[in-house]
Design an enzyme around this catalytic site. Structure first.
Site, short mmCIF file in Angstrom:
data_model
loop_
_atom_site.label_atom_id
_atom_site.label_comp_id
_atom_site.label_asym_id
_atom_site.label_seq_id
_atom_site.Cartn_x
_atom_site.Cartn_y
_atom_site.Cartn_z
N ALA A 181 4.63 2.34 2.54
CA ALA A 181 5.20 1.12 3.13
C ALA A 181 6.72 1.09 3.00
CB ALA A 181 4.60 -0.11 2.45
N GLY A 182 7.28 1.99 2.22
CA GLY A 182 8.73 2.02 2.05
C GLY A 182 9.22 1.30 0.80
N GLU B 53 6.97 2.70 -9.14
CA GLU B 53 5.60 3.08 -9.54
C GLU B 53 5.09 2.13 -10.62
OE1 GLU B 53 4.11 5.11 -7.70
OE2 GLU B 53 5.73 6.25 -6.77
N GLN C 138 2.67 0.17 -10.75
CA GLN C 138 1.23 0.12 -10.98
C GLN C 138 0.83 0.90 -12.22
OE1 GLN C 138 2.60 1.66 -8.32
NE2 GLN C 138 1.77 3.74 -8.16
N THR D 68 0.86 -1.17 0.00
CA THR D 68 0.00 0.00 0.00
C THR D 68 0.90 1.23 0.00
OG1 THR D 68 -0.07 0.06 2.41
CG2 THR D 68 -1.79 -1.21 1.31
#
Length: 196
Positions: free
Chosen positions: A13-14, A90, A92, A10
């Site tokens: 979260a690092g 990134e 997603q 999510t």
């Protein structure tokens, strides 16, 4: 043996910190890495992977229609030293076609590709790039973070200025802590039920 990896979580979260640490480990051992990030995310400037803990590094960017196999092949052909691993932040924002292109990099060019990104959006739906990575990745790793209750956070809400969950809107809206909160599924459901 080269593999396609998907490191997912999510917000907050690092993931970017883990990516930058892994790239640093390669470089510290005299192995070059190639960093890519989505052009749409300009929070830290164009072509920059940055973590909330203050570390960052320059990266090349990708756009949704770009052929990543061709881009990576061109980079590998430049002769600036062997690239030991490719890191994609990134993830997603990748298209399904681009995930297939990354899989082809792994299979045909024999270079590992490590992708880092969100699994689901603020409405609990998979991003297209994440869905393709879940289908195609050789290995998946969850980067864990916690909800305010202490349970593992698996969901994220987009919030308005008053902190209420936004339940409708475009899937993509670039933002950080001011816009998104990671929650466990139960607290996500409660927030969405009370959202506007």
């Amino acid at each position: 043996m080269a593999k396609l990896y998907f490191n997912y979580s999510t917000m907050n979260a690092g993931k970017s910190a883990v990516l930058l640490q892994a790239s640093h480990n390669y470089r510290e051992n005299n192995m070059d890495t190639y960093l890519l990030t989505a052009q749409i995310d300009t929070r830290e400037g164009n072509g920059r992977i940055a973590s909330r803990i203050g570390i960052s590094e320059a990266a090349e960017t990708f756009t949704p229609g770009e052929d990543l196999f061709a881009k990576i092949s061109a980079r590998l052909a430049q002769g600036q030293g062997e690239v030991a691993s490719i890191f994609v932040d990134e993830a997603q924002f990748l298209t399904a076609d681009q995930v297939w292109q990354l899989a082809t990099v792994v299979d045909d060019l024999k270079v590992p590709v490590l992708c880092y990104g969100l699994r689901v959006d603020f409405q609990g739906q998979l991003f297209p790039g994440s869905a393709a990575l879940l289908a195609l990745a050789d290995e998946m790793r969850e980067v864990r973070t916690i909800c305010h209750c202490g349970k593992k956070a698996t969901m994220v809400i987009r919030q308005d200025a008053e902190g209420r969950a936004i339940i409708k809107g475009d899937q993509v809206q670039i933002g950080g802590n001011e816009s998104y909160v990671s929650l466990c599924r139960r607290h996500w459901r409660e927030a969405m039920a009370q959202g506007n």
